[in-house]
Design an enzyme around this catalytic site. Structure first.
Site, mmCIF file in Angstrom:
data_model
loop_
_atom_site.group_PDB
_atom_site.id
_atom_site.type_symbol
_atom_site.label_atom_id
_atom_site.label_comp_id
_atom_site.label_asym_id
_atom_site.label_seq_id
_atom_site.Cartn_x
_atom_site.Cartn_y
_atom_site.Cartn_z
ATOM 1 N N GLY C 15 -10.634 -2.123 14.614
ATOM 2 C CA GLY C 15 -11.725 -1.225 14.057
ATOM 3 C C GLY C 15 -11.393 -0.301 12.992
ATOM 4 O O GLY C 15 -12.166 0.588 12.530
ATOM 5 N N SER C 46 -6.896 2.789 7.996
ATOM 6 C CA SER C 46 -7.762 2.756 6.695
ATOM 7 C C SER C 46 -8.167 4.225 6.440
ATOM 8 O O SER C 46 -8.176 4.543 5.384
ATOM 9 C CB SER C 46 -9.314 2.336 6.805
ATOM 10 O OG SER C 46 -8.970 0.811 7.187
ATOM 11 N N HIS C 260 7.033 0.680 -1.844
ATOM 12 C CA HIS C 260 6.691 1.915 -2.540
ATOM 13 C C HIS C 260 8.020 2.888 -2.699
ATOM 14 O O HIS C 260 8.774 3.131 -1.825
ATOM 15 C CB HIS C 260 5.640 2.806 -1.837
ATOM 16 C CG HIS C 260 4.917 3.750 -2.824
ATOM 17 N ND1 HIS C 260 5.677 4.994 -3.050
ATOM 18 C CD2 HIS C 260 3.911 4.073 -3.641
ATOM 19 C CE1 HIS C 260 5.132 5.789 -4.115
ATOM 20 N NE2 HIS C 260 3.703 5.092 -3.995
ATOM 21 N N ARG C 276 6.511 12.054 -10.230
ATOM 22 C CA ARG C 276 7.337 11.442 -11.262
ATOM 23 C C ARG C 276 6.397 11.210 -12.578
ATOM 24 O O ARG C 276 7.073 11.687 -13.746
ATOM 25 C CB ARG C 276 7.965 10.114 -11.057
ATOM 26 C CG ARG C 276 9.224 9.919 -9.958
ATOM 27 C CD ARG C 276 9.376 8.725 -9.450
ATOM 28 N NE ARG C 276 8.340 8.225 -8.677
ATOM 29 C CZ ARG C 276 7.940 6.871 -8.688
ATOM 30 N NH1 ARG C 276 8.408 5.976 -9.670
ATOM 31 N NH2 ARG C 276 6.874 6.654 -7.799
HETATM 32 C C1 FAD Z 1 -0.221 5.413 3.119
HETATM 33 C C2 FAD Z 1 -1.410 4.375 2.679
HETATM 34 C C3 FAD Z 1 -1.905 4.616 1.632
HETATM 35 C C4 FAD Z 1 -2.854 3.713 1.148
HETATM 36 N N1 FAD Z 1 -3.915 3.944 0.007
HETATM 37 C C5 FAD Z 1 -4.662 3.133 -0.524
HETATM 38 C C6 FAD Z 1 -5.518 3.481 -1.369
HETATM 39 O O1 FAD Z 1 -5.577 4.546 -2.048
HETATM 40 N N2 FAD Z 1 -6.259 2.501 -2.003
HETATM 41 C C7 FAD Z 1 -6.261 1.325 -1.339
HETATM 42 O O2 FAD Z 1 -7.192 0.336 -1.936
HETATM 43 N N3 FAD Z 1 -5.713 0.690 -0.284
HETATM 44 C C8 FAD Z 1 -4.695 1.900 0.125
HETATM 45 N N4 FAD Z 1 -3.774 1.491 1.333
HETATM 46 C C9 FAD Z 1 -4.156 0.162 1.737
HETATM 47 C C10 FAD Z 1 -5.400 0.329 2.837
HETATM 48 O O3 FAD Z 1 -5.435 1.392 3.317
HETATM 49 C C11 FAD Z 1 -5.287 -0.782 3.800
HETATM 50 O O4 FAD Z 1 -4.860 -2.003 3.128
HETATM 51 C C12 FAD Z 1 -6.614 -0.798 4.482
HETATM 52 O O5 FAD Z 1 -7.170 0.105 4.929
HETATM 53 C C13 FAD Z 1 -6.521 -2.045 5.634
HETATM 54 O O6 FAD Z 1 -7.710 -1.952 6.400
HETATM 55 P P1 FAD Z 1 -7.850 -2.884 7.602
HETATM 56 O O7 FAD Z 1 -9.456 -2.488 7.911
HETATM 57 O O8 FAD Z 1 -7.606 -4.202 7.157
HETATM 58 O O9 FAD Z 1 -6.767 -2.563 8.729
HETATM 59 P P2 FAD Z 1 -6.450 -1.239 9.443
HETATM 60 O O10 FAD Z 1 -7.245 -0.099 8.754
HETATM 61 O O11 FAD Z 1 -5.098 -0.914 9.342
HETATM 62 O O12 FAD Z 1 -7.011 -1.445 10.808
HETATM 63 C C14 FAD Z 1 -6.529 -2.088 11.718
HETATM 64 C C15 FAD Z 1 -7.322 -2.189 13.091
HETATM 65 O O13 FAD Z 1 -6.889 -3.067 13.937
HETATM 66 C C16 FAD Z 1 -6.677 -2.514 15.303
HETATM 67 N N5 FAD Z 1 -5.595 -3.618 15.786
HETATM 68 C C17 FAD Z 1 -4.469 -3.862 15.255
HETATM 69 N N6 FAD Z 1 -3.767 -4.794 16.368
HETATM 70 C C18 FAD Z 1 -4.959 -4.875 17.195
HETATM 71 C C19 FAD Z 1 -4.695 -5.776 18.208
HETATM 72 N N7 FAD Z 1 -3.829 -6.604 18.915
HETATM 73 N N8 FAD Z 1 -5.901 -5.915 19.278
HETATM 74 C C20 FAD Z 1 -6.807 -5.029 18.884
HETATM 75 N N9 FAD Z 1 -6.924 -3.864 17.832
HETATM 76 C C21 FAD Z 1 -5.843 -4.104 17.114
HETATM 77 C C22 FAD Z 1 -6.205 -1.185 14.919
HETATM 78 O O14 FAD Z 1 -6.381 -0.357 16.323
HETATM 79 C C23 FAD Z 1 -7.152 -0.886 13.859
HETATM 80 O O15 FAD Z 1 -8.279 -0.313 14.171
HETATM 81 C C24 FAD Z 1 -3.101 2.263 1.667
HETATM 82 C C25 FAD Z 1 -2.173 2.070 2.615
HETATM 83 C C26 FAD Z 1 -1.263 3.180 3.195
HETATM 84 C C27 FAD Z 1 -0.254 2.862 3.937
#
Ligand code: FAD
Ligand code: HEM
Ligand code: HEM
Ligand code: SF4
Ligand code: F3S
Ligand code: FES
Lengths: 259, 250, 648
Positions: C15, C46, C260, C276
């Site tokens: 989600g 996210s 990082h 930095r």
């Molecule tokens: C500290 C940090 C800062 C960042 N800043 C940036 C930025 O400024 N700009 C940028 O572009 N990117 C940034 N990123 C990267 C970016 O945030 C992520 O790559 C992106 O949000 C991933 O989104 P997603 O929807 O793929 O996964 P996520 O948002 O991680 O969602 C994963 C979902 O899957 C669910 N899930 C996981 N496993 C299971 C399972 N087995 N069964 C059911 N549900 C499950 C979780 O509950 C969650 O809802 C950053 C990352 C970090 C760590």
């Protein structure tokens, strides 16, 4: 301890911390609500996130609690820390006395031990307040975005900062007695959409939600919500704004149809 | 469970206006009351002059009726918000206590929205309820007493409100309930006004911290004047402002 | 059996931004859609992204001349030519629409203020005139590795604002979300995915969801690096893991892991590069600036990977600072002064106060490099369709769609989530339109029984063993120290060996908690093997890839090798198979020929094959590697040679 004079010396004599933790596993017929006590040596920079994981990993692998981001952003880890709702991940043990009591947030359904079901509460709140943009037109892929002043964007963002941790709900006497009371998070969300010009609902449209039994007039002005909100949202300002808006809408609107 | 009929929302608003508005009026009245009864500080002459004026110009008679009505209305509407069940009140109380106590060590907040102090207002609300009930009892008694004083002249008896009778009954022991009532009223009213100001204008005027300080100043000042009035009424201290009336003559 | 079987048209596992955006598309097309998530959707990782979301709207002065084409170039170069160029091109174009759509959903994007503006550029305050006609449009900020200012942002909470807006759309559409659930296995018949087996994290019971189409959107796998990651505790890579378990779906480029340099110790919370940038120093245990010696020229401001490498070196050389959480270094920003810290670096100020209780104006900040982003994931074609299993899709960080190649640019991953969400969501809807739900539930119930058996097995096993948390910590240490920022054959081989032992140990590990219900120890135990298996694919993939590309740096093979390694690692490893099977497919159709990135080293081993020869074999070879057919032909969305117009 980690509270820190000197730049380099991280620790002097480590404190012994005593944790009194609420325990109850509703899935286990053998389980009854009680508290367990654990002792831990404090380490530098120790937060409740670190401490709880240590407790689970070394003493009691069955201990339930919730963390996700562990950086005060996702709102998963609200719990009662010595009587006050707080985000456990950003609570330093160094800011607490040696005896630390941890209880789950009240006002939410208990999942087990320190873990509560905030998801259901917030989803229901969102549905009830229809917390989404009620827009004029469907999205046009080819069009440039609608303009908005940066000041307004900032103001909306200010209300949008709520992380739905539920601390305000848990701290509020009214919300503790009425699960349907919108509380800080809900009223703040309503205000966020009222402020947003992309949302076409009028003040009169909002009237029922804001002024309803579970709306802003359910609030007794206890002010705990604003004091515990980890994002320091100006909740009291929001209520004042909503109250006056309601007053305006009541005496300006002719919307008596539904009565 | 929540079918917010429009009428319900409107009713909520009306209730809020009634309970808040009656509270506001009562609180404003109590400030006036402090000044009126405080006339005893200038001596018995001052007190009697005020009492006579109020009675002779038929201000006191409708006023006490109005105040009594307000008093009852406020009590009814405000008390509606008090949780009915004991268990609920206990839960509220333990929540408020926890919040008050924990704030002493753990105060993670730091901006204008969250004053840097333990959280008190939940506990204050509970005290508002408690004082409210005390006021209800003692205040009703007082109003009946004063009512008798005020209305007897209408039936021919010449004595209305009078310093002699007032001081006499206070000295005779009424000072005890009055002291309690005074404390409760001033506390209840100042906290109530503070709450009212935050409820409707937290974002408008002054910061919450400033309002809280003002509330405390008002509480202590009014309490002090009231207490002084009470001890003068009881005759333990001479009217300190007597020189104001004597001065001209002497 | 009621409650044990759930049916839906579209099942979205995850989600976060990617999963929810995808679900919206499927639901809007009229499909019954179910989202599963470990946590309430808004708590997905996210929400933690603060920086921004890349989209070439070109609306502020410093973005003048920007276009999807420039964005495309930046992305491909950033990827060190590891990206699929067609995908990068689709992405760059669609990002614009996707970001504007978020404005429509209610994201309070920071806007252009026409007239004079003050910005900080490389530490200096500059005044820039913004055109009045741009007033009120979505503005941009600067991010590393881009030619123009392109990152759209919502104050300091881009990911948060975006996720909340998207989730409000999910609520509006009435999409069912089951939070506190975990997909623990995919249901499939070897050629089609039929749904997933799910464990309820409220009750500990299992159920099966049968769906016409299944989408994996589970985010990254940072937690295989144990505590050494900036990722949330829930980023355990389970989506990739359950895909790997099928044995038919390959994961792509698992060794491509981004690090990082400065995250806070012990929590791993990101401390912005801005520290930095504004003049902060790195100090070792003698309070010496080791970066001055290591990189006399750029010092602390060398690129992320370079700084990370020197930090790790310093720790290895024994000049790290010991702590109960392992060695770290110091970040010193005291000399910037409280005034600066409390205005320009306020978030850092808050983080230091909240998480280490330190005042950065007076005290040093403990930092070390950690894992940050997973470029690898479930390998999908440009429609988001997983290789090998019809009906299975993947989006977001969990997928290897592959626009990031071996290095993802800051701000590109957030836009990827919504771009793929929209795009793949449509494909998912089309797919679901075309089929009916199979009436045969036996495969589903078999998979359910198998999952229950695995859980039961953990609960009944007795004896003595290391705790599963020890195994996890051991895995994290191996991954960070041997499969981390610097890699070399010897250490990678050790890592593979040691991970193998951990895998064996995990098979006989014993739980101490046998409580009914969720049982947090069991919940983690059920993931442990999957995490170890993912770790193994990363280590083995890194060992096999004898070159350095993007974030994958081999000190024994320091050059990028376009002659032998211009390809994508694919790994298949069924749950009951002995060894992972590695194969290599061509990266994709190449339009922008491999060259100098514009930063970093300019030395490399050149490609020997001609581009035409290369491109001629891509389509067939990828098909042979399991790529399913796409709605539009491969290459149809590559604007061949268009880039020539913008490169000098
Ligand atoms: C500290 C940090 C800062 C960042 N800043 C940036 C930025 O400024 N700009 C940028 O572009 N990117 C940034 N990123 C990267 C970016 O945030 C992520 O790559 C992106 O949000 C991933 O989104 P997603 O929807 O793929 O996964 P996520 O948002 O991680 O969602 C994963 C979902 O899957 C669910 N899930 C996981 N496993 C299971 C399972 N087995 N069964 C059911 N549900 C499950 C979780 O509950 C969650 O809802 C950053 C990352 C970090 C760590
Ligand atoms: C002279 C007598 C009284 C004065 C001056 C007074 C004044 C006030 C004021 C100013 C408020 C704040 C209103 C608000 O926040 O909306 C208040 C609230 C309240 N009063 Fe009184 N009051 C009096 C008597 C009573 C009595 C007799 C009761 C009986 C129980 C009572 C119970 C309450 C309660 C429960 C509240 C809180 C209501 C709320 O939070 O909305 N008060 N009062
Ligand atoms: C119109 C209405 C009122 C009148 C005319 C009135 C009049 C008086 C008088 C004459 C006294 C002097 C003592 C005595 O004679 O017994 C007094 C004292 C007092 N009254 Fe009232 N009163 C009124 C309403 C109230 C109300 C509503 C309250 C609070 C609920 C209240 C609280 C007190 C208290 C606490 C004292 C003690 C004196 C002091 O210290 O101020 N009165 N009042
Ligand atoms: S308003 Fe504050 S306390 Fe309440 S849920 Fe939002 S962030 Fe938490
Ligand atoms: S604590 Fe509750 S009563 Fe009102 S001011 Fe806050 S919502
Ligand atoms: S774990 Fe996310 S707020 Fe604490």
């Amino acid at each position: 301890m980690a509270r820190r004079d000197g730049v380099i010396t991280l620790s002097t004599e480590p404190r012994k911390l005593t944790f009194e933790i609420f325990r109850y596993n509703p899935e286990d017929p053998q389980s009854a609500p009680h508290t367990d006590t654990f002792e831990l040596d404090e380490t530098p920079f120790m937060t409740l996130y670190i401490a709880l994981n240590q407790i689970r990993e070394t003493f009691d692998p069955g201990l339930q609690f919730d963390f996700a981001c562990r950086s005060a952003i996702c709102g998963s880890c609200g719990m009662m820390v010595n009587g006050r709702p707080a985000l456990a991940c950003r609570t330093l043990t160094g800011d607490l006395p040696e005896n630390i009591q941890l209880y789950p947030l009240p006002a939410f359904k208990l999942v087990g031990d320190l873990s509560v079901d905030t998801g259901t509460w917030f989803r229901e709140m969102s549905e009830r307040t229809e917390a989404w943009i009620h827009e004029r037109q469907p999205f046009d892929e080819g069009a440039t975005e609608e303009r908005m002043s940066d000041e307004l964007a900032d103001a909306i963002y200010e209300n949008d900062r709520c992380i739905e941790c539920g601390c305000c709900v848990a701290s509020c006497g009214v919300a503790n007695l009425d699960d349907a009371f919108l509380a800080g998070a809900g009223l703040n969300r309503v205000a966020r959409f009222m402020l947003d010009p992309r949302d076409t609902r009028s003040d009169a449209d909002w009237f029922d939600i804001v002024a309803g039994e579970q709306g802003v007039f359910g609030c007794l002005g206890m002010m705990a919500c604003a004091d515990v909100c980890p994002k320091e949202l100006p909740l009291l300002d929001v209520y004042a704004y909503l109250r006056r808006k309601t007053l305006g809408a009541r005496f300006v609107s002719e919307d008596d149809k539904k009565t | 469970m929540t079918q917010p009929a429009v009428s319900s929302a409107k009713r909520q608003l009306t209730h809020e206006i009634i309970s808040g508005g009656s509270g506001l009026l009562l609180a404003l009245f109590m400030w006036g009351h402090v000044i009126l009864v405080g006339s005893i500080l200038t001596g018995e002459r001052g007190f009697d002059w005020v009492a006579t004026m109020l009675e002779d110009y038929y201000i006191a008679q409708p006023a006490i009726l109005a105040i009594f009505a307000l008093f009852v209305i406020h009590a009814v509407y405000a008390a509606r918000k008090v949780p009915a069940q004991l268990e609920e009140r206990r839960r509220l109380q333990s929540l408020a206590k926890g919040l008050r106590n924990s704030g002493r060590e753990h105060v993670p907040t730091r901006t204008k929205h969250s004053p840097f102090r333990p959280h008190l207002e939940s506990m204050l609300w509970i005290w508002q309820v408690r004082t409210g009930f005390i006021i209800l009892v003692l205040g009703s008694f007082h109003l009946v007493l004063i009512g008798i004083d005020i209305f007897t002249p209408l039936y021919g008896d010449i004595t209305g409100l009078e310093s002699i009778s007032s001081t006499a009954r206070v000295a005779a022991g009424l000072w005890i309930p009055y002291a309690v009532l005074l404390l409760c009223v001033e506390f209840h009213a100042s906290v109530g006004l503070y709450r009212l100001a935050i409820k409707w204008g937290a974002d408008l005027w002054l910061s919450r911290a400033a309002m809280h300080r003002i509330e405390q100043v008002i509480f202590w000042v009014v309490l002090a004047v009231g207490a002084l009035t009470l001890v003068v009424l009881a005759g333990w201290v001479d009217p300190p402002l007597a020189f104001l009336l004597d001065g001209g003559g002497a | 059996m009621s409650g044990r079987l759930v049916t839906t048209d579209v099942l979205v596992i995850g989600g976060g931004l990617a999963g929810e955006r995808c679900a919206i598309e499927a639901a809007a097309a009229g499909h019954d859609t179910l989202i599963l998530s470990l946590v309430p959707p808004r708590r997905s990782h996210s929400c933690a992204a603060q920086g921004g979301m890349q989209a070439a709207l070109a609306s502020c002065a410093k973005a003048e001349g920007d276009s999807p084409l420039v964005h495309f170039l930046d992305t491909v170069r950033g990827s060190d030519w590891g990206a699929d160029q067609e995908v990068a091109n689709i992405f760059a174009k669609e990002a614009i629409v996707a970001v504007r759509e978020l404005a429509h959903y209610g994201v309070p994007w920071t806007r252009v203020k026409g007239g004079k503006n003050h910005y900080f550029i490389k530490g200096d305050e500059v005044e820039i005139d913004e055109a009045l006609e741009n007033d009120g449009l979505i503005t941009h900020r600067d991010f590393g590795g881009t030619a123009k200012w392109r990152a759209c942002y919502a104050a300091a909470g881009t990911g948060h604002a975006a996720l909340y807006a998207v989730d409000s759309e999910v609520v509006r559409l009435g999409i069912t979300v089951r939070d506190r659930t975990e997909a623990v296995a995919l249901v499939h018949d070897g050629s089609r995915c039929l749904g997933a087996v799910v464990r309820c994290l409220r009750t500990g019971s299992h159920f099966v969801v049968l769906a016409k189409a299944t989408v994996i959107a589970t985010g990254g796998y940072g937690r295989i690096y144990g505590q050494y990651t900036s990722n949330a505790t829930i980023n355990e890579g389970m989506g990739a893991s359950i895909a790997l378990d099928t044995g038919v779906v390959p994961l792509g480029n698992m060794e491509a892991v981004q690090f990082h340099p400065t995250t806070l110790v012990p929590s791993g919370i990101l401390v912005t590069e801005g520290c930095r940038g504004d003049g902060g120093y790195l100090l070792d245990n003698n309070l010496e600036r080791f970066m001055v010696k290591a990189e006399p020229e750029k010092q602390e401001l060398a690129s992320r990977d370079v700084v990370s490498r020197h930090m790790v070196q310093a720790i290895r050389d024994g000049t790290g600072v010991d702590s109960p959480y392992g060695p770290h270094l110091w970040l010193d920003i005291r000399h910037l002064g409280e005034e600066h810290l409390r205005t320009k670096l306020l978030e850092v100020w808050d983080i230091c106060r909240d998480f280490v209780g330190r005042n950065p104006a007076e005290e040093l900040i403990p930092v070390r490099p950690t894992q940050h982003y997973s470029m690898g994931g479930v390998r999908v074609n440009k429609d988001g369709q997983a290789y090998g299993l019809a009906g299975l899709f993947a989006v977001g960080e969990a997928a290897c769609w592959d626009m990031h190649g071996f290095n993802r640019l800051g701000g590109n991953s957030l836009s990827e989530t919504i771009v793929t969400g929209r795009l793949v969501g449509r494909r998912v809807a089309e797919f679901a339109d075309g089929i009916t739900l199979s009436a045969d539930t036996s495969i589903g119930f078999d998979a359910l029984a198998a999952a229950e058996r695995r859980a039961e097995d953990w609960l009944t096993r007795t004896g003595n063993s290391r705790s599963i948390y020890d195994l996890r910590d051991a895995m994290g240490d191996i991954m960070m120290h041997k499969v981390g920022i610097f890699r070399n054959g010897e250490e990678l081989a050790e890592a593979v060996e040691e991970l193998g032992q951990l895998l064996d140990e995990s098979d006989s590990a014993v739980l101490r908690c046998k409580d009914p219900g969720v049982n947090p120890e069991l919940a983690f135990a059920l993931r442990l093997k999957g995490m170890l298996r993912l770790a193994m694919t990363v280590a083995k993939g890194a060992l096999a890839r004898t070159e350095s590309r993007g974030a994958h740096f081999r000190s024994d093979y320091p050059l990028r090798n376009d002659r032998d390694w211009l390809n994508r690692t694919l790994v298949r490893w069924g749950l009951d198979d002995g060894e992972p099977e590695f194969t290599y497919e061509p990266t994709g159709l190449i339009d922008l020929p491999p060259g100098y990135r514009g930063y970093g080293a300019d030395e490399r081993i050149e490609m020997t094959e001609s581009l035409d020869d290369h491109n001629a074999r891509v389509v067939d070879e990828q098909r042979r590697h399991g790529r399913l057919e796409t709605t539009e032909d491969m290459g149809s969305r590559l604007d061949r040679d268009a880039w020539r117009a913008v490169t000098g």
